[in-house]
Design an enzyme around this catalytic site. Structure first.
Site, mmCIF file in Angstrom:
data_model
loop_
_atom_site.group_PDB
_atom_site.id
_atom_site.type_symbol
_atom_site.label_atom_id
_atom_site.label_comp_id
_atom_site.label_asym_id
_atom_site.label_seq_id
_atom_site.Cartn_x
_atom_site.Cartn_y
_atom_site.Cartn_z
ATOM 1 N N ARG A 157 14.746 -33.779 16.857
ATOM 2 C CA ARG A 157 14.056 -32.617 16.679
ATOM 3 C C ARG A 157 12.753 -32.296 17.327
ATOM 4 O O ARG A 157 12.272 -31.790 16.012
ATOM 5 C CB ARG A 157 14.944 -31.179 15.895
ATOM 6 C CG ARG A 157 16.390 -32.099 16.012
ATOM 7 C CD ARG A 157 16.948 -31.242 17.058
ATOM 8 N NE ARG A 157 17.351 -29.873 16.820
ATOM 9 C CZ ARG A 157 18.099 -29.249 16.129
ATOM 10 N NH1 ARG A 157 19.213 -29.923 15.468
ATOM 11 N NH2 ARG A 157 18.423 -27.793 16.626
ATOM 12 N N ARG A 206 27.281 -23.154 7.037
ATOM 13 C CA ARG A 206 25.820 -22.887 7.496
ATOM 14 C C ARG A 206 25.947 -22.231 9.083
ATOM 15 O O ARG A 206 25.420 -21.677 9.122
ATOM 16 C CB ARG A 206 25.336 -24.365 8.142
ATOM 17 C CG ARG A 206 25.001 -25.055 7.072
ATOM 18 C CD ARG A 206 23.865 -25.844 7.537
ATOM 19 N NE ARG A 206 22.950 -25.469 8.352
ATOM 20 C CZ ARG A 206 22.017 -26.478 8.891
ATOM 21 N NH1 ARG A 206 21.555 -27.372 9.017
ATOM 22 N NH2 ARG A 206 20.421 -25.884 9.456
ATOM 23 N N CYS A 244 17.661 -34.379 12.650
ATOM 24 C CA CYS A 244 18.618 -34.009 11.557
ATOM 25 C C CYS A 244 19.460 -34.772 11.784
ATOM 26 O O CYS A 244 19.804 -35.810 13.017
ATOM 27 C CB CYS A 244 19.013 -32.267 11.999
ATOM 28 S SG CYS A 244 19.580 -31.858 13.677
ATOM 29 N N LYS A 300 24.546 -15.447 14.300
ATOM 30 C CA LYS A 300 23.507 -16.689 13.850
ATOM 31 C C LYS A 300 22.516 -16.391 14.339
ATOM 32 O O LYS A 300 21.011 -17.094 14.159
ATOM 33 C CB LYS A 300 24.113 -17.676 13.141
ATOM 34 C CG LYS A 300 23.070 -18.949 12.683
ATOM 35 C CD LYS A 300 23.927 -20.586 11.826
ATOM 36 C CE LYS A 300 24.329 -21.013 12.866
ATOM 37 N NZ LYS A 300 22.455 -21.993 13.590
ATOM 38 N N ASN A 301 21.935 -17.313 15.573
ATOM 39 C CA ASN A 301 21.101 -18.035 15.818
ATOM 40 C C ASN A 301 19.864 -16.844 17.076
ATOM 41 O O ASN A 301 18.742 -17.150 17.326
ATOM 42 C CB ASN A 301 21.158 -18.899 17.595
ATOM 43 C CG ASN A 301 21.971 -20.638 16.380
ATOM 44 O OD1 ASN A 301 21.458 -20.445 15.010
ATOM 45 N ND2 ASN A 301 22.577 -20.890 17.260
ATOM 46 N N ASP A 318 26.285 -25.938 21.644
ATOM 47 C CA ASP A 318 26.905 -25.665 20.696
ATOM 48 C C ASP A 318 28.388 -25.786 20.841
ATOM 49 O O ASP A 318 29.312 -25.378 19.682
ATOM 50 C CB ASP A 318 26.813 -24.559 19.633
ATOM 51 C CG ASP A 318 24.946 -24.675 19.341
ATOM 52 O OD1 ASP A 318 24.195 -24.096 19.238
ATOM 53 O OD2 ASP A 318 24.646 -25.743 19.845
HETATM 54 C C1 EPZ Z 1 18.463 -23.456 19.386
HETATM 55 O O1 EPZ Z 1 18.043 -24.674 18.792
HETATM 56 C C2 EPZ Z 1 19.652 -23.168 18.022
HETATM 57 N N1 EPZ Z 1 19.220 -23.208 16.642
HETATM 58 C C3 EPZ Z 1 20.621 -24.883 18.317
HETATM 59 O O2 EPZ Z 1 21.827 -24.182 17.313
HETATM 60 C C4 EPZ Z 1 21.284 -25.017 19.629
HETATM 61 O O3 EPZ Z 1 21.971 -26.191 19.398
HETATM 62 C C5 EPZ Z 1 19.629 -25.144 20.507
HETATM 63 O O4 EPZ Z 1 19.060 -23.597 20.798
HETATM 64 C C6 EPZ Z 1 19.867 -25.610 22.149
HETATM 65 O O5 EPZ Z 1 20.716 -24.022 23.188
HETATM 66 C C7 EPZ Z 1 19.117 -21.802 16.628
HETATM 67 O O6 EPZ Z 1 18.639 -21.352 17.772
HETATM 68 C C8 EPZ Z 1 18.461 -21.629 14.816
HETATM 69 P P1 EPZ Z 1 15.922 -26.449 21.181
HETATM 70 P P2 EPZ Z 1 16.381 -25.229 18.634
HETATM 71 O O7 EPZ Z 1 14.254 -26.279 21.316
HETATM 72 O O8 EPZ Z 1 15.368 -24.476 19.273
HETATM 73 C C9 EPZ Z 1 14.608 -30.286 22.750
HETATM 74 C C10 EPZ Z 1 23.578 -24.265 16.056
HETATM 75 O O9 EPZ Z 1 24.737 -25.329 16.021
HETATM 76 N N2 EPZ Z 1 12.948 -30.280 22.355
HETATM 77 O O10 EPZ Z 1 16.406 -25.416 23.103
HETATM 78 O O11 EPZ Z 1 15.450 -26.618 18.047
HETATM 79 C C11 EPZ Z 1 14.910 -30.587 21.942
HETATM 80 O O12 EPZ Z 1 15.033 -31.728 20.843
HETATM 81 C C12 EPZ Z 1 22.343 -25.078 16.641
HETATM 82 O O13 EPZ Z 1 23.786 -23.235 15.960
HETATM 83 C C13 EPZ Z 1 11.865 -30.888 22.068
HETATM 84 O O14 EPZ Z 1 11.788 -31.678 23.069
HETATM 85 O O15 EPZ Z 1 16.815 -26.358 20.338
HETATM 86 C C14 EPZ Z 1 16.625 -30.463 21.698
HETATM 87 O O16 EPZ Z 1 17.175 -31.983 23.302
HETATM 88 C C15 EPZ Z 1 22.522 -26.731 16.560
HETATM 89 N N3 EPZ Z 1 10.720 -30.778 22.143
HETATM 90 C C16 EPZ Z 1 16.070 -29.793 23.238
HETATM 91 O O17 EPZ Z 1 14.856 -29.452 23.833
HETATM 92 C C17 EPZ Z 1 10.664 -29.595 21.145
HETATM 93 O O18 EPZ Z 1 9.215 -28.256 20.573
HETATM 94 C C18 EPZ Z 1 16.678 -28.184 23.047
HETATM 95 O O19 EPZ Z 1 16.153 -27.979 21.434
HETATM 96 C C19 EPZ Z 1 11.427 -28.464 21.188
HETATM 97 C C20 EPZ Z 1 12.484 -29.137 21.685
#
Ligand code: EPZ
Length: 425
Positions: free
Chosen positions: A121, A397, A116, A22-23, A305
């Site tokens: 996020r 999802r 969420c 998915k990701n 995850d």
């Molecule tokens: C991706 O989300 C995945 N989703 C998530 O999978 C996964 O949990 C996550 O990466 C971490 O591996 C997709 O790829 C569609 P991040 P993403 O930006 O990109 C902080 C699932 O269950 N952050 O790496 O949104 C954020 O708050 C989903 O399949 C900032 O602070 O994750 C979090 O604490 C859930 N500022 C951390 O980084 C930003 O601008 C990791 O978030 C962006 C992120």
């Protein structure tokens, strides 16, 4: 609304196949906006989130079609750069169209994706990177607008190796003038898969899978064909299901390298995991798992995850475990539902202390988010009696017909409507 009814106690056996990631599918579908013409993306799973991303692209003027295993996107005529609010709200990954639209169209206007269940996020790292590439960014009324006549390569340091921010910045940089360096970049396999797709479109991305990405901008890209990598999170979920039910399960279509932290932790818990040459994994377990300590980290650390699924596993372990969630600030929503099934879990800030129990009992439980829902299904597979899991749309999802895969492996699990469930209980 639908629910899953599970009667626990059956060891899983036989063979299941993991679907496409998915990701990886979501950013790659978004990346197809970068070039006029028709791209074909194979082995894309049938998931609500994929449908939402396809809906976003259609709303922008792309022609999107779906075959049993592939998504085709013809992005010749982009007529809008403003994806509709309701789609962006439905799935924060819709935000991944920002980089491609800015790069190709010079403008994009997106609703703030919002938080969420698992955390606020934020998107500050996305915006910092796009601004470094020369985008002018305005925010107001819950919307973000970014504009740039032509993006210019820049050096971007990621305060945190955000997966989505790395992907958005990479997709913007491929059409920027000059070289872009992304330091402290995310190294997830899904980021690598996106880079491979971009390079097959004619981009010049180097270093994917390391923490430094070098992107030499090009003037145009062409559509491409691509097969997404297997879903390591689905694979890990099925591995945990086999371990918890004391089964013997062959899991096909995996990349063993992507599962290293999961395999290591399962082996630590006493589970037999055999990586086979044919691209499958064999999981065998005949006793209660030992307690294990887990700390979620960006790849190649233990994936956040799979944190909820491992909490279900440790809930029935013969010892105690500590699970520390370092990636998201509120990813313990499954704890209270697991406790209703008899799990003994205490939360202290970002750490959860789990005292393994000899068994869990079936209960009516509710999914709060995608992976929490998967954890409740796993708990139901081993709980005594019947478990009814509601709000299953969360699970849908990220898992394509999870109950069918588990049933084929011997689980007593079925999907019914809520009214049928009320009559059955
Ligand atoms: C991706 O989300 C995945 N989703 C998530 O999978 C996964 O949990 C996550 O990466 C971490 O591996 C997709 O790829 C569609 P991040 P993403 O930006 O990109 C902080 C699932 O269950 N952050 O790496 O949104 C954020 O708050 C989903 O399949 C900032 O602070 O994750 C979090 O604490 C859930 N500022 C951390 O980084 C930003 O601008 C990791 O978030 C962006 C992120």
């Amino acid at each position: 609304m639908e629910v899953l009814i599970i009667r626990g106690g059956t060891p899983l056996g036989g063979e299941v196949r993991v679907g496409g990631a998915k990701n990886a599918s979501l950013p790659i579908i978004a990346a197809s906006l970068l070039a006029p013409g028709s791209s074909s993306i194979e082995d894309v799973p049938h998931l609500r989130d994929v449908d939402t991303m396809c809906g976003v692209l259609s709303s922008l003027g792309a022609t999107v079609s779906r075959s049993p295993s592939a998504v085709s996107v013809d992005a010749s005529d982009i007529s809008s750069v403003e994806p509709p609010y309701e789609l962006v709200r439905a799935m924060r990954a819709s935000f991944l169209v920002m980089g491609p639209l800015l790069a190709r169209m010079g403008r994009v206007r997106v609703s703030l994706p919002g938080g969420c269940a698992i955390g606020s996020r934020p998107i500050d790292l996305h915006l910092k990177g796009l601004a470094a590439l020369g985008a002018e960014i305005d925010m107001g009324y819950g919307q973000i607008e970014a504009r740039a006549t032509r993006l210019a390569g820049a050096r971007v340091y990621m305060d945190f190796p955000s997966v989505g921010a790395t992907e958005n910045i990479m997709m913007a940089a491929v059409l920027a003038s000059g070289m872009t360096l992304i330091e402290n970049a995310a190294q997830e396999p899904e980021v690598v898969d996106l880079a491979n797709f971009l390079n097959s479109m004619g981009a010049r991305v180097r270093g994917a899978g390391t923490n430094v990405l070098r992107i030499e901008g090009v003037t145009e890209l062409s559509p491409a064909c691509h097969m997404v990598i297997p879903d390591r999170i689905e694979a890990g979920t099925l591995m945990v299901a086999a371990a918890m039910t004391r089964g013997c399960l062959v899991i096909d279509n995996v990349v063993a390298e992507h599962l290293k932290p999961i395999t290591a932790k399962l082996r630590e818990a006493g589970v037999s995991v055999e990586e086979r040459d044919d691209g499958s994994i064999y999981v065998e377990m005949h006793q209660r798992p030992a307690g294990v300590d887990i700390k979620t980290m960006p790849y190649p650390g233990f994936p956040t995850d799979l944190q909820a699924q491992f909490m279900a596993l440790t809930s029935i372990s013969s010892g105690s475990s500590v699970i520390t969630e370092t990636v998201f600030e509120n990813r313990f929503m499954h704890v209270s539902e697991l406790a209703r099934m008899g799990a003994s879990i205490k939360i202290d800030g970002r750490a959860a202390m789990i005292e393994g129990q000899p068994s869990l009992s079936g209960a009516q439980v509710r999914c709060t988010d995608l992976r929490a829902g998967a954890a409740l299904v796993l708990a139901g597979l081993v709980a005594s009696g019947e478990t009814v899991v509601s709000d299953v749309y969360h699970v849908d999802r990220g898992y394509e017909r999870l109950e069918e895969k588990l049933a084929r492996a011997g689980a007593d699990i079925r999907r019914v409507t809520e009214s049928e469930a009320e009559q059955a209980v």
